[in-house]
Design a protein around this motif. Structure first.
Motif: not given
Length: 101
Positions: A12-37
């Motif tokens: 029941x644990x989701x670990x997400x390893x982030x690399x690079x930048x979390x900014x306006x170019x990818x934050x919405x995609x990141x949020x959608x992907x994690x929320x769906x998981x």
């Protein structure tokens, strides 16, 4: 450096390893992907070891995930923050909102 986020589910644990930048170019995609998981997830661990930059859009994405975890009576934590990201968390108060390890 390429931006990426890799999910790893262990029971029941989701670990997400982030690399690079979390900014306006990818934050919405990141949020959608994690929320769906998040079905059947009680703990989200965001590993920032490879994250070099986070913008206000990235911080908003973290708040969205935190809000969803609160609704599910789950937990969320971030770990392995660089000095720069620790400074951003301190200046914005995110070190008080999120559990930081």
């Amino acid at each position: 450096m390429e931006n990426s986020f890799v999910r790893e589910k262990n029971e029941s644990t989701l670990t997400v390893h982030l690399k690079g930048r979390l900014d306006s170019m990818n934050a919405a995609e990141f949020s959608r992907d994690i929320l769906a998981s998040l079905a059947d997830i009680s703990m989200v661990v965001l590993d920032f070891a490879g994250l070099i930059y986070i913008s206000s859009a990235g911080l908003r994405a973290l708040l969205q995930i935190k809000k969803q975890m609160n609704q599910q009576n789950g937990e969320m934590m971030v770990r392995n923050l660089s000095g720069e990201i620790t400074e951003v968390f301190t200046m914005t108060g995110f070190d008080q909102i999120l559990k930081v390890e």
